[in-house]
Design an enzyme around this catalytic site. Structure first.
Site, PDB file in Angstrom:
ATOM      1  N   ASN A 268      39.587  35.257 -33.163  1.00  0.00           N
ATOM      2  CA  ASN A 268      39.172  34.442 -32.020  1.00  0.00           C
ATOM      3  C   ASN A 268      38.064  35.160 -31.257  1.00  0.00           C
ATOM      4  O   ASN A 268      37.623  36.236 -31.656  1.00  0.00           O
ATOM      5  CB  ASN A 268      40.385  34.136 -31.116  1.00  0.00           C
ATOM      6  CG  ASN A 268      41.020  35.402 -30.615  1.00  0.00           C
ATOM      7  OD1 ASN A 268      40.406  36.184 -29.901  1.00  0.00           O
ATOM      8  ND2 ASN A 268      42.264  35.645 -31.024  1.00  0.00           N
TER       9      ASN A 268
ATOM     10  N   LYS B   1      54.628  28.813 -19.688  1.00  0.00           N
ATOM     11  CA  LYS B   1      54.683  30.094 -20.432  1.00  0.00           C
ATOM     12  C   LYS B   1      55.460  31.153 -19.649  1.00  0.00           C
ATOM     13  O   LYS B   1      56.128  31.997 -20.244  1.00  0.00           O
ATOM     14  CB  LYS B   1      53.259  30.590 -20.753  1.00  0.00           C
ATOM     15  CG  LYS B   1      52.653  29.823 -21.931  1.00  0.00           C
ATOM     16  CD  LYS B   1      51.208  30.196 -22.229  1.00  0.00           C
ATOM     17  CE  LYS B   1      50.660  29.228 -23.282  1.00  0.00           C
ATOM     18  NZ  LYS B   1      49.223  29.334 -23.487  1.00  0.00           N
TER      19      LYS B   1
END
Ligand code: PMT
Length: 400
Positions: free
Chosen positions: A206, A335
């Site tokens: 990424n 999260k």
């Protein structure tokens, strides 16, 4: 650092030219900078050079030119730090023996600011017993003496005696100017991407540059923490004084983090861990054929979730980052719950001035009680300090 004031004292050695770069870096770091020079230093670089760089009058003569009548007293009491760079053998001797025969040496005698000395001279001169004894005297009095660099010197000898690079001097100065509020703590930071091999030449990864994680590691170390930086591949140089553990894949990162978590007071996971990896990593380069190829991906371990699920093994503060492209607040808040975190730092990675590879970040800090702090756009170094402030506050509360 904006509210800090530093004086750079330049003495008469060839490395005086490097002091110009040091002054530029200090000013760039928003540190208010003044320069005082010895008469001999002005033979190497003109006061005008420093005046232009720091935007303040330079004092190089006790009796003439700029400054008030009391400048030799006021300067050293108004400053937070005085850096003597380069410090010649003669100037070190004057400091060691309390001689005040020009503006800079007299100002030092009346100074209440911390003092850092960066010796720079010929190797034999540096190793001379008189010089070493003088440096030892300075150290005994609490003056910070930076070791000179080694290498080829202007006098064409090899060995210790080079002025450290301006960026190294700045780094040390920044640590001296920072509060040491994290000393005694061990902080583990993850940074950068992970890379998941497809074959020997290709990988899945990424866009993480590591800048956010490295800024955290740097800020934590400057504030006195022992820092473990577990980092995927980046182009960055690890900050000096941190323990750097280089990893490649998510599995490597997991092993490194789990191995080192036990004695950590705070763990901050700024790394962009690849969620998936190719099921198989081929030993040989995949040959180009007439057809396309499909890549089967399997899930990587979620390191942060694993840490959150084993809080009994890890009683410290657990901080995640959330990289989101939509519904930032909702996704990041979820999260915190799902990974059992104390706090998450959410960034919108669709912005060009935030998230991946930028020098700035725009974050929301969400704690497990649901409180949200909307932080304005700022350099990653400042975001790092804020995240450390908030993490330390949670740690202090947990141990109240
Ligand atoms: O490196 P820079 O270029 O400076 O960019 C900074 C950054 C955008 C990478 C950084 O600010 C950031 O947001 N890091 C977290 C990126 C991420 O992986 O976010 P996530 O929402 O997918 O994961 C949430 C958290 O779980 C993260 O703390 C992550 O490290 C962790 N995680 C995720 C997946 C996984 N398999 N294991 C994990 O531990």
């Amino acid at each position: 650092m904006e509210s800090k004031q530093v004086i750079v004292g330049v003495t008469g050695g060839i490395a005086a030219y490097k002091a110009a770069e040091l002054v530029r870096l200090l000013v760039k770091s928003e540190i208010r900078t003044r320069v005082a020079m010895t008469r001999h230093a002005t033979r190497f670089v003109t006061p005008l050079t420093f005046e232009t760089l720091c935007g303040n009058p330079v004092i190089h003569d006790m009796w003439e030119g700029e400054g008030t009548a009391m400048a030799h007293i006021d300067w050293g009491q108004e400053a937070d730090l005085i850096i003597i760079a380069p410090a010649t053998a003669n100037f070190v001797a004057k400091m060691a023996h309390g001689i005040g025969d020009d503006f800079l040496s007299t100002m030092l005698l009346a100074a209440t600011a911390r003092v850092m000395v960066c010796p720079s001279m010929n190797t034999h001169m540096y190793e001379n017993r008189a010089v070493q004894a003088n440096l030892a005297l300075l150290r005994d009095r609490g003056i910070v003496v930076m070791d000179p660099g080694k290498g080829q010197l202007a006098c064409r000898t090899e060995g210790p005696g080079r002025l450290p690079e301006p960026v190294e001097i700045l780094d040390r100065a920044a640590a001296l100017l920072s509060p040491q509020d994290l000393s005694g703590l061990t902080i583990l930071v993850t940074a950068g991407p992970t890379v998941e091999p497809i074959d020997p030449v290709r990988f899945v990864s990424n866009r993480s540059s590591g800048k956010m994680g490295y800024a955290l590691a740097d800020a934590a170390r400057k504030r006195g923490a022992a820092v473990i930086l577990v980092s995927g591949p980046t182009n960055l140089t690890p900050p000096t004084g941190v323990e750097h553990i280089g990893v490649k894949s998510a599995e490597d990162m997991r092993t490194a983090v789990l191995d080192r978590r036990k004695n950590c007071h705070i763990i901050i996971k700024a790394a962009a861990v690849a969620d998936y990896r190719p099921r198989q990593s081929r030993d040989q380069k995949i040959k180009k054929g007439p057809e396309g190829v499909s890549l089967e991906l399997v899930k990587n371990p979620d390191i942060l979730a694993e840490l959150g699920a084993s809080r009994h093994d890890y009683p410290g503060v657990l901080v995640g980052f959330a990289a989101e492209t939509e519904d930032l607040l909702e996704n990041a808040t979820e999260k915190v719950r799902a990974k059992n975190l104390d706090m998450i730092v959410a960034n919108d990675v669709t912005r060009t001035d935030a998230g991946f590879d930028s020098d700035t970040n725009k974050v929301k800090i969400i704690t497990k009680d649901g409180a949200v702090e909307d932080v304005p756009l700022m350099p990653k170094g400042k975001v790092a300090d804020l995240v450390l402030d908030r993490s330390k506050a949670i740690l202090d509360k947990n141990f109240e």
